[in-house]
Scaffold this active site. Structure first.
Site, PDB file in Angstrom:
ATOM      1  CB  THR A  40      -0.905  -0.009   1.263  1.00  0.00           C
ATOM      2  OG1 THR A  40      -1.769  -1.133   1.183  1.00  0.00           O
ATOM      3  CG2 THR A  40      -1.741   1.245   1.372  1.00  0.00           C
TER       4      THR A  40
ATOM      5  CD  GLN B 167      -8.719 -23.759  14.660  1.00  0.00           C
ATOM      6  OE1 GLN B 167      -9.649 -23.212  15.253  1.00  0.00           O
ATOM      7  NE2 GLN B 167      -8.885 -24.825  13.896  1.00  0.00           N
TER       8      GLN B 167
HETATM    9  N1  ASP Z   1      -2.789  -5.540  -0.113  1.00  0.00           N
HETATM   10  C1  ASP Z   1      -1.684  -4.790   0.438  1.00  0.00           C
HETATM   11  C2  ASP Z   1      -0.428  -5.630   0.339  1.00  0.00           C
HETATM   12  O1  ASP Z   1      -0.199  -6.464   1.164  1.00  0.00           O
HETATM   13  C3  ASP Z   1      -1.965  -4.396   1.842  1.00  0.00           C
HETATM   14  C4  ASP Z   1      -0.915  -3.495   2.463  1.00  0.00           C
HETATM   15  O2  ASP Z   1       0.117  -3.214   1.961  1.00  0.00           O
HETATM   16  O3  ASP Z   1      -1.194  -3.042   3.567  1.00  0.00           O
HETATM   17  O4  ASP Z   1       0.317  -5.443  -0.573  1.00  0.00           O
END
Ligand code: ASP
Length: 337
Positions: free
Chosen positions: A14, A268
């Site tokens: 992200t 778990q």
């Molecule tokens: N979907 C993203 C990833 O793991 C989520 C993130 O970076 O927070 O690349």
């Protein structure tokens, strides 16, 4: 004092994405200009940015872990520390993989990312990057995950929140360092006891299954037919599996182990871990040949199993899971058997 040299490897996530609802976030190219977005990084040392790949981390693979680990090993002597920018979704896996690969690590390898892209005004990316780079200039010879204000040991980390800025937890091991008004490094930071080397690789024919009431043992038999070499079974509580009538897993575990599949049992439940000697339903699984995963996180168990299977079969896996190789935990020494 000599300026510290930090290599920042970008793999995606992200932090370097763009998009705004309703458009889904996807990898963008502006990480190339990361240092101009966060100029204060230059005050912490000489930071070199390298783009290794630019992926949503759901696309990471054991082959990509090898790329990251190999690059870190090749550059180990040239830099004082490393930052790996990575998506949060599979960060715990890649950090665990690098911990197993980098035996005798002498330098900090700090994984970080963010919950909102760097390009957004109210993003956690800037403070995560600044904290990660500062930690990479310190004497912390471990692979860690830094998020919000805490540095955790990578092999102990789980993603614990999809929405909050403190996205990670380390349920069975306290933080290695905390970044607040002061930067505090805790005594639990491990020190290398062997010369540095790039160790091993990963067998990817491993699966992870979670038990639930009604889970059918035939699923384990299908793994044998499909050429699987290792199974991480997320069992109940302290490692319990059904042992009664048609849905007993014990005969299927025995058949799988006899067919050469290493079966590792983890819990778990996040806090605490497996002890196959506690209940009859765990003890039967152990008699059938299952390996006790102790307090390993699921991601550390999956990666350790892939790592162990690269070097041997069921008995090699059993031997490695009886050892705490990189601070990942597992079974306390007194309980191995
Ligand atoms: N979907 C993203 C990833 O793991 C989520 C993130 O970076 O927070 O690349």
């Amino acid at each position: 004092m000599m300026e510290k040299r930090v290599l920042m490897l970008h793999t995606g996530g992200t932090l370097g994405m763009s998009g705004r609802r309703p458009t889904p976030l996807k990898p963008d190219t502006y990480t190339h200009a990361l240092l101009s977005h966060v100029p204060e990084l230059r005050q912490l040392g000489h930071v070199e940015v390298r783009i290794l790949c630019n992926l949503d981390s759901s696309n990471m693979t054991p082959a990509r872990w090898m790329d990251v680990g190999t690059t870190l090993a090749e550059e180990h002597a040239k830099f004082d520390g490393f930052v790996v920018i990575h998506g949060t979704d599979t960060m715990a896996y890649t950090a665990s993989a690098c911990a197993f690969l980098l035996d005798g690590l002498r330098k900090p390898v700090i994984f970080t990312g963010s919950q909102r892209p760097l390009g957004e005004t109210r993003s956690d990316a800037r403070s995560n990057l600044v904290g990660a780079v500062e930690l990479a200039t310190k004497d912390i010879p471990e692979v860690g995950v830094f998020f919000d204000s805490q540095l955790f040991r990578g092999v102990r980390t789980v993603k614990s929140s999809v929405w909050e800025y403190d996205a990670f937890a380390s349920p069975n091991c306290g933080p290695l360092a905390e970044v607040g008004v002061d930067l505090v490094i805790h005594d639990r930071v491990r020190r290398p006891s062997s010369p540095f080397k790039l160790a091993g690789g990963f067998e990817s024919r491993v699966v992870c299954l979670e038990l639930h009431p009604g889970f059918h043992p035939a699923i384990l038999d299908s793994l044998v037919q499909n050429g699987v070499r290792g199974l991480v079974l997320r069992a109940y509580g302290s490692g319990n599996v059904p042992v009664v009538a048609d849905l007993s897993l014990v005969p299927a575990i025995e058949r799988a182990v006899k067919a050469g599949i290493a079966v590792v049992i983890v819990s778990q439940v996040q806090r605490g871990g497996v002890d196959l000697s506690l209940y009859e339903s765990g003890a039967h699984a152990r008699s059938a040949g299952a390996v006790d995963g102790g307090d390993l996180t699921t991601s550390a168990a999956v990666v350790k199993l892939m790592y162990a299977l690269q070097g041997g079969g069921v008995e090699h896996v059993r031997a490695l899971f009886g050892q705490d190789l990189r601070g990942e935990g597992g079974v306390p020494a007194g309980r191995v058997g």
